[in-house]
Design an enzyme around this catalytic site. Structure first.
Site, short mmCIF file in Angstrom:
data_model
loop_
_atom_site.label_atom_id
_atom_site.label_comp_id
_atom_site.label_asym_id
_atom_site.label_seq_id
_atom_site.Cartn_x
_atom_site.Cartn_y
_atom_site.Cartn_z
N ASN B 66 73.12 -70.93 -9.05
CA ASN B 66 72.53 -69.67 -8.58
C ASN B 66 72.33 -68.66 -9.70
O ASN B 66 71.79 -67.58 -9.47
CB ASN B 66 73.45 -69.02 -7.53
CG ASN B 66 73.70 -69.96 -6.37
OD1 ASN B 66 73.04 -70.99 -6.25
ND2 ASN B 66 74.65 -69.60 -5.52
N LYS B 68 71.42 -67.21 -13.78
CA LYS B 68 70.26 -67.12 -14.66
C LYS B 68 70.33 -68.25 -15.68
O LYS B 68 71.36 -68.86 -15.89
CB LYS B 68 70.30 -65.81 -15.44
CG LYS B 68 70.54 -64.59 -14.61
CD LYS B 68 69.46 -64.35 -13.63
CE LYS B 68 68.15 -64.04 -14.33
NZ LYS B 68 67.07 -63.89 -13.33
N LYS B 70 68.47 -71.16 -16.14
CA LYS B 70 68.11 -72.56 -15.92
C LYS B 70 66.80 -72.89 -16.64
O LYS B 70 66.74 -73.80 -17.46
CB LYS B 70 67.97 -72.84 -14.42
CG LYS B 70 69.26 -72.62 -13.64
CD LYS B 70 69.13 -72.93 -12.17
CE LYS B 70 68.34 -71.91 -11.38
NZ LYS B 70 69.03 -70.62 -11.19
N THR B 71 65.77 -72.14 -16.33
CA THR B 71 64.49 -72.33 -17.02
C THR B 71 64.60 -71.87 -18.47
O THR B 71 64.05 -72.49 -19.39
CB THR B 71 63.38 -71.52 -16.31
OG1 THR B 71 63.18 -72.09 -15.02
CG2 THR B 71 62.07 -71.56 -17.09
N THR B 72 65.34 -70.79 -18.68
CA THR B 72 65.46 -70.20 -20.02
C THR B 72 66.10 -71.19 -20.99
O THR B 72 65.64 -71.34 -22.12
CB THR B 72 66.28 -68.90 -19.94
OG1 THR B 72 65.86 -68.17 -18.78
CG2 THR B 72 66.06 -68.04 -21.16
N ARG B 80 63.44 -76.20 -29.61
CA ARG B 80 64.02 -77.13 -30.58
C ARG B 80 63.15 -78.37 -30.75
O ARG B 80 62.96 -78.86 -31.87
CB ARG B 80 65.42 -77.55 -30.13
CG ARG B 80 66.45 -76.45 -30.26
CD ARG B 80 67.82 -76.94 -29.79
NE ARG B 80 68.80 -75.89 -29.95
CZ ARG B 80 69.77 -75.63 -29.07
NH1 ARG B 80 69.89 -76.34 -27.97
NH2 ARG B 80 70.62 -74.65 -29.30
N PHE B 122 54.63 -67.86 -4.84
CA PHE B 122 55.68 -68.00 -3.86
C PHE B 122 55.12 -68.36 -2.51
O PHE B 122 53.98 -68.04 -2.19
CB PHE B 122 56.46 -66.69 -3.76
CG PHE B 122 57.25 -66.44 -4.98
CD1 PHE B 122 58.47 -67.07 -5.14
CD2 PHE B 122 56.77 -65.64 -5.99
CE1 PHE B 122 59.21 -66.87 -6.30
CE2 PHE B 122 57.51 -65.44 -7.14
CZ PHE B 122 58.73 -66.05 -7.30
N TRP B 124 55.77 -66.99 0.14
CA TRP B 124 55.39 -65.80 0.90
C TRP B 124 54.13 -65.16 0.37
O TRP B 124 53.60 -64.25 0.99
CB TRP B 124 56.53 -64.79 1.00
CG TRP B 124 57.00 -64.27 -0.33
CD1 TRP B 124 56.42 -63.30 -1.07
CD2 TRP B 124 58.14 -64.71 -1.05
NE1 TRP B 124 57.12 -63.09 -2.21
CE2 TRP B 124 58.19 -63.94 -2.23
CE3 TRP B 124 59.13 -65.67 -0.81
CZ2 TRP B 124 59.20 -64.11 -3.16
CZ3 TRP B 124 60.12 -65.82 -1.74
CH2 TRP B 124 60.15 -65.05 -2.90
N GLU B 159 61.49 -75.88 -11.98
CA GLU B 159 61.67 -75.49 -10.57
C GLU B 159 61.38 -76.63 -9.61
O GLU B 159 61.17 -76.40 -8.42
CB GLU B 159 60.83 -74.26 -10.19
CG GLU B 159 61.08 -73.03 -11.05
CD GLU B 159 62.45 -72.38 -10.88
OE1 GLU B 159 63.30 -72.91 -10.13
OE2 GLU B 159 62.69 -71.34 -11.52
#
Lengths: 228, 228
Positions: B66, B68, B70-72, B80, B122, B124, B159
């Protein structure tokens, strides 16, 4: 396929993605019409939420924990900052050198990036604590210069938590240094074992937790592109 | 200040740094001579450990949780890999667009990087599940092409876990696709809520856990250079 976001307001952050997963995992069971209504309500809530978040501030960011990705995620933020045209400073506290691959990337932004590897390698390579302490102090003095300099929008103090944990630096001097940070610049502090005072002070703290690691479990060695 | 590592064997990984912190936090209390002896022993153990890790293999990497990063962190591995001269493919499953700052960076490596943003934003925003599912399927087909192509040393499925969680894709088809990965290439799968089968199958799994978050707690909005 689009290459640009529709609007700045809809900039997707992990935070909103997380809310999405929470709210929508039951949505697969709805019929198309009810799904669309649910999404409409969801969008209203989301727009309201974004409107309430209007504070801009430079962040103190801590990446800690026993897992992978602490330095790696910081490098991702460096990458984004370079893309925005910001100046970035990186100080490496423990390693004595920059990885050639990272250096090769940074070398494409000579005008935006400053990086210093101030350590002399691992403590078991140097086997000399006094020299390690002197190097850590020197790294911190350079880091402090960068933190105080408003030209640098992002300062990465890489593995500084390890220098704290080893007693090479004290948490209170780091906290005092962070007081000098310009209001709109960010500082990232990485490394296992971040002290409680630093976590208390930080705006954004992430703990990277190791779930599974091939180096220990499978005897796999560090892979170029992944580890360095 | 050195700019290059002393040797490839001493490439410092977070793994070795972690052992260091574990073993050495008591070392501050030792006198210089005993410290040096302790470090000598530590170095022998470390050298032996590195010698035992001789397996090279392409990794299946999962960044979930949950928090911050993950993508970063995946972007850090992209950075690299680019520095090593590898070709990299990135498929974005949920967002409909690449962030301009990330795109500005990737545009400096046109010959090494392929990136596709296949979502339409998204759920939504689109409010149309069938279209979202079609887009996720299309993203996966492209991802599979990249995974099978031995020219790409790193494939980032960004994602994709969210697409799985929302039921747009099924875990078994992802696992079947990973069977087609060449032995020496890496695949990173990011997003909250990675399914158990994927974690079981992966080599390296990190859970990013939120300790503190300024967007919720302080009403701070997403910051350029940090979030996008």
């Amino acid at each position: 396929m689009n290459e640009y976001p529709k609007s700045a307001m809809s900039t997707p952050t992990s935070d909103t993605l997380e809310s999405q997963v929470e709210d929508l995992s039951g949505a697969a069971a709805l019929d198309a019409d009810r799904y669309q209504k649910k999404m409409q309500r969801r969008k209203e809530v989301q727009d309201q939420r974004l409107a309430q978040r209007d504070v801009e501030k430079g962040l103190i960011i801590v990446n800690t924990g026993n897992g992978k990705g602490k330095t790696t995620a910081a490098l991702g933020m460096v990458l984004r900052s370079l893309g925005h045209g910001y100046r970035v400073a990186i100080v490496q506290f423990i390693k004595g050198a920059w990885e050639p691959a990272e250096k090769a990337v940074f070398d494409r932004w000579p005008e935006q990036i400053e990086f210093l590897a101030m350590g002399e390698g691992f403590t078991w390579e140097t086997q000399d604590r006094d020299r390690d302490i002197a190097k850590a102090r020197e790294a911190w003095e350079k880091g402090l210069e960068f933190i105080r300099n408003p030209e640098f929008k992002l300062v990465l103090l890489d593995e500084v938590n390890v220098a704290l944990k080893l007693g090479y630096l004290q948490a209170d001097e780091i906290l005092a240094g962070l007081d000098d940070k310009p209001a709109d610049s960010h500082v990232i502090l990485t490394g296992r074992g971040a002290p409680a005072e630093l976590i208390e002070r930080a705006d954004l703290v992430t703990e990277m937790t190791l779930v599974k690691h091939p180096f220990r479990e499978q005897g796999v060695k560090a892979q170029p592109g992944i580890e360095f």
